[in-house]
Design an enzyme around this catalytic site. Structure first.
Site, PDB file in Angstrom:
ATOM      1  CE  LYS A  22       6.966  29.575  47.095  1.00 40.98           C
ATOM      2  NZ  LYS A  22       5.514  29.615  47.318  1.00 40.98           N
ATOM      3  CG  ASN A  23       5.246  26.351  45.296  1.00 38.54           C
ATOM      4  OD1 ASN A  23       5.253  27.050  46.311  1.00 38.54           O
ATOM      5  ND2 ASN A  23       5.217  26.844  44.083  1.00 38.54           N
ATOM      6  CB  CYS A 117       2.361  36.282  45.529  1.00 39.69           C
ATOM      7  SG  CYS A 117       3.991  35.954  46.179  1.00 39.69           S
ATOM      8  NE  ARG A 122      -2.705  33.009  44.339  1.00 40.83           N
ATOM      9  CZ  ARG A 122      -1.470  32.746  44.805  1.00 40.83           C
ATOM     10  NH1 ARG A 122      -0.805  33.685  45.446  1.00 40.83           N
ATOM     11  NH2 ARG A 122      -0.936  31.536  44.647  1.00 40.83           N
ATOM     12  CG  ASP A 305       5.235  29.693  40.260  1.00 40.57           C
ATOM     13  OD1 ASP A 305       5.151  28.715  41.018  1.00 40.57           O
ATOM     14  OD2 ASP A 305       4.315  30.523  40.131  1.00 40.57           O
ATOM     15  NE  ARG A 397       5.418  34.508  50.766  1.00 39.08           N
ATOM     16  CZ  ARG A 397       4.219  34.520  50.222  1.00 39.08           C
ATOM     17  NH1 ARG A 397       3.767  35.604  49.638  1.00 39.08           N
ATOM     18  NH2 ARG A 397       3.467  33.440  50.248  1.00 39.08           N
TER      19      ARG A 397
HETATM   20  C1  EPZ Z   1       0.278  27.247  43.422  1.00 39.24           C
HETATM   21  O1  EPZ Z   1      -0.651  28.272  43.718  1.00 39.24           O
HETATM   22  C2  EPZ Z   1       1.636  27.820  43.772  1.00 39.24           C
HETATM   23  N1  EPZ Z   1       1.683  28.160  45.191  1.00 39.24           N
HETATM   24  C3  EPZ Z   1       1.907  29.072  42.937  1.00 39.24           C
HETATM   25  O2  EPZ Z   1       3.262  29.450  43.192  1.00 39.24           O
HETATM   26  C4  EPZ Z   1       1.808  28.718  41.455  1.00 39.24           C
HETATM   27  O3  EPZ Z   1       1.927  29.901  40.703  1.00 39.24           O
HETATM   28  C5  EPZ Z   1       0.460  28.050  41.167  1.00 39.24           C
HETATM   29  O4  EPZ Z   1       0.277  26.912  42.032  1.00 39.24           O
HETATM   30  C6  EPZ Z   1       0.367  27.559  39.721  1.00 39.24           C
HETATM   31  O5  EPZ Z   1       1.401  26.657  39.477  1.00 39.24           O
HETATM   32  C7  EPZ Z   1       1.925  27.165  46.064  1.00 39.24           C
HETATM   33  O6  EPZ Z   1       2.113  26.023  45.680  1.00 39.24           O
HETATM   34  C8  EPZ Z   1       1.976  27.550  47.510  1.00 39.24           C
HETATM   35  P1  EPZ Z   1      -3.711  27.175  41.393  1.00 39.24           P
HETATM   36  P2  EPZ Z   1      -2.239  27.920  43.722  1.00 39.24           P
HETATM   37  O7  EPZ Z   1      -4.726  26.674  42.365  1.00 39.24           O
HETATM   38  O8  EPZ Z   1      -2.438  26.578  44.278  1.00 39.24           O
HETATM   39  C9  EPZ Z   1      -7.422  29.903  40.197  1.00 39.24           C
HETATM   40  C10 EPZ Z   1       5.018  30.860  43.714  1.00 39.24           C
HETATM   41  O9  EPZ Z   1       5.488  31.844  43.127  1.00 39.24           O
HETATM   42  N2  EPZ Z   1      -8.154  29.141  41.212  1.00 39.24           N
HETATM   43  O10 EPZ Z   1      -3.104  26.216  40.427  1.00 39.24           O
HETATM   44  O11 EPZ Z   1      -2.954  29.054  44.331  1.00 39.24           O
HETATM   45  C11 EPZ Z   1      -6.308  30.742  40.798  1.00 39.24           C
HETATM   46  O12 EPZ Z   1      -6.793  31.995  41.241  1.00 39.24           O
HETATM   47  C12 EPZ Z   1       3.521  30.726  43.832  1.00 39.24           C
HETATM   48  O13 EPZ Z   1       5.687  29.919  44.206  1.00 39.24           O
HETATM   49  C13 EPZ Z   1      -9.518  29.367  41.354  1.00 39.24           C
HETATM   50  O14 EPZ Z   1     -10.110  30.181  40.659  1.00 39.24           O
HETATM   51  O15 EPZ Z   1      -2.532  27.907  42.159  1.00 39.24           O
HETATM   52  C14 EPZ Z   1      -5.360  30.872  39.628  1.00 39.24           C
HETATM   53  O16 EPZ Z   1      -5.821  31.915  38.798  1.00 39.24           O
HETATM   54  C15 EPZ Z   1       2.774  31.886  43.210  1.00 39.24           C
HETATM   55  N3  EPZ Z   1     -10.196  28.673  42.299  1.00 39.24           N
HETATM   56  C16 EPZ Z   1      -5.495  29.536  38.904  1.00 39.24           C
HETATM   57  O17 EPZ Z   1      -6.754  28.980  39.334  1.00 39.24           O
HETATM   58  C17 EPZ Z   1      -9.576  27.745  43.106  1.00 39.24           C
HETATM   59  O18 EPZ Z   1     -10.251  27.122  43.949  1.00 39.24           O
HETATM   60  C18 EPZ Z   1      -4.398  28.525  39.238  1.00 39.24           C
HETATM   61  O19 EPZ Z   1      -4.363  28.439  40.633  1.00 39.24           O
HETATM   62  C19 EPZ Z   1      -8.189  27.539  42.947  1.00 39.24           C
HETATM   63  C20 EPZ Z   1      -7.496  28.238  41.989  1.00 39.24           C
END
Ligand code: EPZ
Length: 428
Positions: A22-23, A117, A122, A305, A397
């Site tokens: 998916k990702n 989610c 986020r 995840d 999803r």
């Molecule tokens: C991706 O989310 C995945 N989603 C998530 O999978 C996964 O949990 C996550 O990566 C971590 O591996 C998709 O790929 C669509 P991050 P993403 O940017 O990109 C903070 C699932 O279940 N952050 O690595 O949003 C953020 O809030 C989903 O498949 C900022 O603060 O994750 C989080 O606390 C859920 N500012 C942390 O960093 C930013 O600009 C990691 O987020 C970006 C992120």
């Protein structure tokens, strides 16, 4: 509304085939906007997040043809206006990728603040930091992020912390920028490597994906190709945990074992047998499971995840397990639902303390998000009695045909349409 009705206590046995990741798929579908010719994606998972991404592209003028349910031809040359329909964009996190891809092609992009989610706050500050490094500007108006630039010039992008989405968006925005871009402190997830491989197959020049330094030389033209999406490491991990939770014996096919290393290591640590083959893993249990401690980390660490699913398994392991998940603000909302089934878990901020119990008992529960929903299904499969999981739209999803795949493994799970209080129609 639909729900799953599960009669638990049956060991899962047999074979299950994993779908495309998916990702990775959400990133690659968005990346088709950068392609100057039609291209084909194979192993596309049939899940609602992908359906929404394809509807967004079609609404914007792309021509999309289903060769079959998992092979899709994309021709995005018809997109003229870099404006993503608001309601579609706000429904998922991955819509943020349309900022990078539209900026990369049009130097202009309008995308609603992303949804997805509910795992706590986020923000996308790191994404915007990457775009600004390339010379773009941005503003937030009426809930929409507008990113724009006269031109995009390659530069150094330094992320304050690992961000999967930020890294993906930095790649999307810089692959056609002028000159060289260096992304420092990049995330290393398999889906980032898959995106780089997809774009490089079209003629991009991206080196170092999978490490924390990614170097990109801007190119002018990306040719059409056919590309197979990698298997979903989280779907695979979910079935591995389900096999363990039901003390079953399952061959999980179409996997890349290297992507599962941290999950395999933790399963073995608590007493699960995992046999690795070239493109499959076999999971079985022949004895009691024992406690462990888990701290979720960016790849190659234990993936956040997989945290809800693995925590559910640990409710059945002897002893006290500790799970720490500080990737997100709050990824333990499912714990209250597990307690309804007899789990003994206490949560303090980003740490859960899990006391193993002999068994779980079936109960009506809800899916609070995608992976929490998968955890509820695992709990229902392992529990004695009947479990009803509502709000299964979250599960849809990210899991293709989950009830059919589980039925093939011997699970007693049915999809039920709830038309109104008290009346149900069996289906699926
Ligand atoms: C991706 O989310 C995945 N989603 C998530 O999978 C996964 O949990 C996550 O990566 C971590 O591996 C998709 O790929 C669509 P991050 P993403 O940017 O990109 C903070 C699932 O279940 N952050 O690595 O949003 C953020 O809030 C989903 O498949 C900022 O603060 O994750 C989080 O606390 C859920 N500012 C942390 O960093 C930013 O600009 C990691 O987020 C970006 C992120």
């Amino acid at each position: 509304m639909e729900k799953f009705v599960i009669n638990g206590g049956k060991p899962l046995t047999g074979e299950v085939t994993i779908s495309g990741a998916k990702n990775a798929a959400v990133a690659l579908v968005a990346a088709t906007i950068l392609c100057d010719e039609p291209c084909v994606l194979e192993n596309v998972p049939e899940i609602s997040d992908i359906t929404i991404c394809m509807k967004i592209l079609q609404a914007m003028g792309a021509d999309i043809q289903l060769v079959n349910k998992n092979v899709v031809k994309f021709d995005t040359r018809g997109i003229k206006n870099p404006h993503v329909p608001y309601e579609m964009a706000r429904s998922m996190r991955a819509s943020s990728y349309f900022l990078g891809t539209l900026l990369g092609r049009f130097h202009d992009a309008y995308v609603a603040m992303p949804g997805g989610c509910d795992l706590g706050d986020r923000p996308i500050d790191q994404h915007l930091k990457a775009f600004r490094s390339l010379g773009a500007m941005d503003e937030l108006k009426n809930g929409e992020v507008h990113c724009y630039a006269d031109q995009l010039i390659g530069s150094q992008i330094y992320f304050d912390f690992n961000t999967v989405g930020g890294t993906i968006n930095a790649i999307l925005a810089s692959v056609k920028a002028k000159g060289r871009t260096i992304i420092e402190n990049a995330a290393k997830e398999p889906h980032i490597v898959d995106l780089a491989n997809f774009l490089n197959s079209m003629g991009a020049d991206i080196r170092g994906a999978g490490t924390d330094v990614i170097k990109i030389k801007g190119v002018d033209y990306l040719k059409g190709i056919t590309y197979p999406i990698i298997p979903d490491q989280i779907e695979a991990g979910t079935y591995m945990v389900a096999a363990a939770a039901t003390k079953g014996d399952v061959l999980v096919k179409n996997v890349i074992p290297k992507h599962l290393e941290s999950i395999t290591a933790k399963l073995r640590k608590i007493g699960v047998t995992v046999e690795e083959n070239d493109e499959s893993v076999r999971v079985s249990v022949d004895g009691a499971l024992t406690k462990t401690s888990i701290k979720t980390m960016p790849h190659p660490g234990f993936p956040t995840d997989m945290q809800p699913q693995f925590s559910t398994l640990l409710t059945l392991a002897e002893g006290t397990s500790i799970v720490t998940d500080d990737i997100f603000d709050n990824r333990f909302r499912y714990v209250a639902e597990l307690r309804r089934m007899g789990a003994d878990i206490s949560v303090d901020g980003k740490v859960a303390v899990i006391e193993g119990v002999g068994k779980l008992n079936g109960a009506p529960v809800v899916a609070t998000d995608l992976r929490a929903g998968a955890a509820m299904v695992i709990a229902g499969l392992a529990a004695e009695g009947t479990t009803e999981v509502s709000d299964i739209q979250y599960i849809e999803r990210g899991y293709e045909c989950i009830e059919k795949k589980l039925q093939m493994l011997g699970a007693d799970i049915k999809r039920v349409t709830v038309t109104e209080v008290g009346s149900v129609q069996m289906s699926g």
